[in-house]
Enzyme design. Structure first.
Site, PDB file in Angstrom:
ATOM      1  N   LYS A 189       1.176  -0.968   0.334  1.00 44.35           N
ATOM      2  CA  LYS A 189       0.396   0.257   0.052  1.00 44.35           C
ATOM      3  C   LYS A 189       0.953   1.363   0.053  1.00 44.35           C
ATOM      4  O   LYS A 189       2.141   1.104   0.480  1.00 44.35           O
ATOM      5  CB  LYS A 189      -1.511   0.204   1.204  1.00 44.35           C
ATOM      6  CG  LYS A 189      -1.684  -1.223   1.506  1.00 44.35           C
ATOM      7  CD  LYS A 189      -2.423  -2.041   0.644  1.00 44.35           C
ATOM      8  CE  LYS A 189      -3.349  -3.109   0.947  1.00 44.35           C
ATOM      9  NZ  LYS A 189      -4.177  -4.421  -0.369  1.00 44.35           N
TER      10      LYS A 189
HETATM   11  C1  LIG Z   1      -4.813  -4.924   1.000  1.00 43.45           C
HETATM   12  C2  LIG Z   1      -6.033  -5.147   1.389  1.00 43.45           C
HETATM   13  C3  LIG Z   1      -6.560  -5.662   2.070  1.00 43.45           C
HETATM   14  C4  LIG Z   1      -6.136  -5.995   3.529  1.00 43.45           C
HETATM   15  O1  LIG Z   1      -5.198  -5.810   3.753  1.00 43.45           O
HETATM   16  P1  LIG Z   1      -4.356  -6.171   4.702  1.00 43.45           P
HETATM   17  O2  LIG Z   1      -3.468  -5.279   5.399  1.00 43.45           O
HETATM   18  O3  LIG Z   1      -3.755  -6.902   4.008  1.00 43.45           O
HETATM   19  O4  LIG Z   1      -5.567  -7.742   5.763  1.00 43.45           O
HETATM   20  C5  LIG Z   1      -8.117  -5.278   1.827  1.00 43.45           C
HETATM   21  N1  LIG Z   1      -8.630  -4.645   0.776  1.00 43.45           N
HETATM   22  C6  LIG Z   1      -8.337  -4.464  -0.225  1.00 43.45           C
HETATM   23  C7  LIG Z   1      -9.301  -3.705  -1.033  1.00 43.45           C
HETATM   24  C8  LIG Z   1      -7.260  -4.208  -0.170  1.00 43.45           C
HETATM   25  O5  LIG Z   1      -6.717  -3.630  -1.128  1.00 43.45           O
END
Ligand SMILES: *Cc1c(COP(=O)(O)O)cnc(C)c1O
Length: 366
Positions: A189
């Site tokens: 992210k």
């Molecule tokens: C990355 C992501 C998640 C999950 O996040 P984590 O921190 O890996 O648990 C959920 N929804 C979307 C759209 C994502 O891109």
């Protein structure tokens, strides 16, 4: 040593967390402070997140998935309730609903934006619908106004803004549009803490519920009582210190990702459908995802040349847990066609050229 991404021949990584000396110093400070968790860095990170999303409060939690789970639990959604989710998304959007005892109802997405189709949401609303978890997929803001008009006012709109910190819908920050917004700080992210997440929230009673639920169900006021048992979804001060430093660099992090995205757009516009935000919106560029024919062949060819490409995300109805929910032709098309290209702040123009040339060659071949 990491493999050099600077040379023409090295592996081009899909992602590269942009952390350095500032993050290292912040972690060292926490180690010396004696407060490794539930200390001041958690609150500081939460204040910064709330400011970034334009919400009165934010609650730091263990992951984006934990954020989604707690948003559903705090809404008191459970058995017998339905929550509408896009059929094309990261699975935790729907897993959070199942973990809460409620039923996820899949709906199709738009084949171009890859975000949820508001008319499909409208069609899926029943008397049991309690919420929609709306995803700004890959950082592209979804059409919030269209979504709002697709559901009755008593249906809660929860944002899965896991990849959309810094993205804006008509000037307003994603993560601050719904009753709650769920953020992720996974290394792929824009802002990372290694693992981590947060729930942004407007209503103080919801924010108190999320805080209680991330800390065993213990009420902050009472200190001793637990009415509803919960789990430990806290985020440590070590991680929040990284997050504070990353947030201070948010504009820079976004600018670097935009630089790479625009460089790809220039080179690929004639070759594939390139990603974009709607007019007036700002893309958050969590991922740079194009659509191509024969995606698996193209993916394999890029990887063979040392370019770490990846599929976009998952079509939930193709997973055993979510079968038999109906047909989702646009989610199928996205799943079969979407291709994520390397996107991180270390990418050089030479590397971007190399990715674009390789993609051009593979796409023209088929
Ligand atoms: C990355 C992501 C998640 C999950 O996040 P984590 O921190 O890996 O648990 C959920 N929804 C979307 C759209 C994502 O891109």
């Amino acid at each position: 040593m990491v493999q050099g991404t600077e040379t023409g021949a090295g592996v081009i990584r899909l992602a590269w967390p942009d952390v350095g000396p500032a993050e290292l110093a912040a972690v060292a400070d926490v180690l010396e402070s004696g407060f490794l968790t539930m200390g001041p860095k958690v609150e500081e990170f939460e204040r910064g997140l709330a400011a970034a999303c334009g919400t009165p409060d934010a609650v730091a939690v263990a992951s984006g998935t934990a954020a989604l789970h707690l948003a559903v639990l705090a809404s008191e959604i459970g058995e017998g309730d339905e929550v509408i989710v896009p059929a094309y998304t990261f699975p935790s959007t729907a897993n959070a609903v199942v973990l809460s005892g409620a039923t996820p109802v899949l709906v199709d997405v738009d084949p171009v934006t890859m975000n949820v189709d508001p008319s499909a949401v409208y069609d899926a609303v029943t008397e049991r619908t309690r919420a929609v978890i709306a995803v700004h997929l890959f950082g592209r803001p979804l059409d919030w106004e269209a979504l709002q008009s697709a559901v009755p006012p008593d249906v809660a709109l929860i944002e899965d803004a896991a990849g959309a910190l810094g993205a804006r819908w008509r000037g307003m920050p994603c993560g601050g549009l719904g009753v709650m917004g769920c953020l992720s700080f996974h290394p792929r992210k824009v802002v990372t803490t290694g693992e981590g997440g947060a729930v942004t929230v407007f209503d103080p009673s919801l924010s108190a519920a999320v805080r209680r639920l991330r800390h065993h169900g213990i009420d902050a006021g009472s200190g001793v009582d637990i009415v509803r048992p919960s789990t430990n979804y806290r985020l440590s001060d070590l991680q929040c210190a990284i997050g504070v430093t990353q947030l201070a660099r948010l504009d820079e992090l976004l600018r670097e990702r935009r630089r790479v995205a625009e460089a790809y757009n220039e080179r690929l516009a004639e070759i594939v459908t390139t990603p974009a935000a709607d007019d007036g919106d700002e893309h958050g560029w969590q991922a740079y995802v194009v659509q191509v024919e024969r995606r698996d062949d193209v993916l394999a060819a890029l990887r063979a040349q040392g370019i770490e490409a990846q599929i976009g995300t998952y079509a939930l109805h193709r997973l055993s847990a979510y079968r038999e929910q109906g047909r989702f032709p646009c989610a199928d098309a996205c799943f079969e066609r979407a291709l994520a290209l390397p996107l991180h702040s270390r990418l050089t123009d030479v590397e971007i050229d190399r990715v674009a040339a390789a993609l051009d060659k593979e796409v023209s071949r088929h």
